[in-house]
Write a protein that holds these residues in place. Structure first.
Motif, short mmCIF file in Angstrom:
data_model
loop_
_atom_site.label_atom_id
_atom_site.label_comp_id
_atom_site.label_asym_id
_atom_site.label_seq_id
_atom_site.Cartn_x
_atom_site.Cartn_y
_atom_site.Cartn_z
N ASP A 96 0.84 -1.20 0.00
CA ASP A 96 0.00 0.00 0.00
C ASP A 96 0.88 1.27 0.00
OD1 ASP A 96 -2.41 1.34 0.16
OD2 ASP A 96 -2.66 1.05 2.32
N HIS A 97 0.43 2.32 -0.64
CA HIS A 97 1.13 3.62 -0.66
C HIS A 97 2.65 3.49 -0.71
CE1 HIS A 97 -2.44 5.97 -0.43
NE2 HIS A 97 -2.87 5.19 0.53
N HIS A 197 -8.19 9.83 3.90
CA HIS A 197 -7.44 8.99 4.85
C HIS A 197 -7.68 9.46 6.28
CE1 HIS A 197 -4.64 7.78 1.43
NE2 HIS A 197 -5.10 6.66 1.93
N HIS A 231 -9.68 4.35 -1.38
CA HIS A 231 -8.83 4.47 -0.18
C HIS A 231 -9.61 5.19 0.91
CE1 HIS A 231 -4.63 3.39 -1.49
NE2 HIS A 231 -5.30 3.29 -2.62
N HIS A 253 -10.40 0.09 0.88
CA HIS A 253 -9.40 0.09 1.95
C HIS A 253 -10.01 0.54 3.28
CE1 HIS A 253 -5.41 0.33 -0.45
NE2 HIS A 253 -6.30 -0.34 -1.13
ZN LIG Z 1 -4.69 4.80 1.21
#
Ligand SMILES: [Zn+2]
Length: 312
Positions: A96-97, A197, A231, A253
């Motif tokens: 991820d990321h 996020h 996300h 996510h």
């Molecule tokens: Zn993310």
């Protein structure tokens, strides 16, 4: 002969579940979504795996660069692969990321199934160039690996923010999304469509929910045809989740909700019995707390097909 037989047996063994690409295709077809949950240690990983096994659905374990640094890139890959092998279940691992090509290549070499390459902080043209370079380099290591690219800004940090980051308001344009997918060759696109996020304190207490731009999701899906990842799904309105999946979101996510649950579980575990030092007793409530969040989210993401069919 022995080698040939061994290879055949291995393929037969692996055929009981589909590769991640086919699982995404099936989710896209049935208007369901695959849950993606982050882990940087064994508590979260055990909770995620237990919920997916219980419901018998595919799941993606995610680990960002910092989460991988804590768990160990190879160690995390070995743990997820051991669960997959022992239970013969579709549990996958995503980097991820991932901000640098170096760490993307490291994860690919360790056996990760997917890489989320994130150059979204760069200007659009630079993001296209860097993401394209990453896609080419990663597919050279493993042609089956899935690569995700990201455009737009949804803020950073799966933690509690005092207020919503203002940059989270910059949404992905349909035109840029289309150009980006064509130019980079990514398998998945992570757009900014109202998601964010982390959580605010009001979201942790349930007094506020994230709302999604469903029309934009549908327009980006129609323009790109790409699989799309949402996300920052924690604390999103449930009806919006369902509408988003029907509009074209394939992977969702969830991280901060898990972190909140894990922390609460740890506090409860430590409070169980004064002076107890038995790790597997103290930590068990945290595993259960994570498992409960993952179970609830997976049930919601899988339930969409039924409701879509009912109204079809
Ligand atoms: Zn993310």
């Amino acid at each position: 002969m022995i080698l040939a037989s061994g290879v055949h047996q291995d393929l037969a063994h692996r055929s009981s579940w589909q590769p991640l690409r086919e699982i995404l295709a099936a989710a896209d077809r049935t208007k369901t979504a695959v849950g993606h949950f982050n882990a940087s240690e064994l508590i979260a990983l055990k909770g995620i795996a237990a919920a997916a096994l219980e419901l018998n659905v595919p799941v993606i374990v995610g680990a960002s660069e910092k989460e991988r640094a804590f768990a160990g890139v190879r160690q995390l890959a070995a743990l997820v692969q051991s669960i997959r092998k022992e239970h013969d279940v579709p549990i996958f691992l995503n980097a991820d990321h991932t901000y640098s090509l170096r760490s993307a290549l490291e994860a690919a070499r360790a056996g990760f199934d997917a890489i989320g390459f994130d150059a979204s902080a760069l200007p659009f043209e630079d993001n296209v160039r860097e993401t394209k370079r990453a896609v080419e380099a990663l597919k050279e290591i493993n042609p089956a690996i899935l690569v995700e690219g990201e455009i737009g800004n949804i803020g950073t940090g799966s933690r509690i923010h005092q207020c919503e980051p203002q940059e989270a308001r910059v949404l992905t344009s349909v035109v840029e999304a289309s150009q980006f997918v064509k130019a980079t060759g990514v398998d998945l696109l992570a757009p900014a469509v109202g998601n964010m996020h982390g959580l605010t304190p009001e979201m942790v207490t349930g007094h506020k929910e994230k709302r999604l731009d469903i029309k934009r999701i549908a327009a980006i899906k129609s323009a790109t045809g790409a699989y799309m990842t949402l996300h920052g799904g924690s604390a999103t309105n449930e009806a919006d989740f369902i509408a988003a999946i029907r509009a074209g979101i394939t992977v969702i996510h969830i991280n901060t909700e898990l972190r909140v649950a894990l922390r609460r579980g740890l506090v409860a575990g430590l409070a169980q019995e004064e002076g107890d030092v038995t790790p597997y007793v103290i930590l068990q409530p945290a595993v259960e707390a994570v498992r409960e969040v993952v179970r609830t989210r997976l049930q919601l993401f899988q339930s969409v097909a039924t409701s879509a069919e009912a109204t079809a």
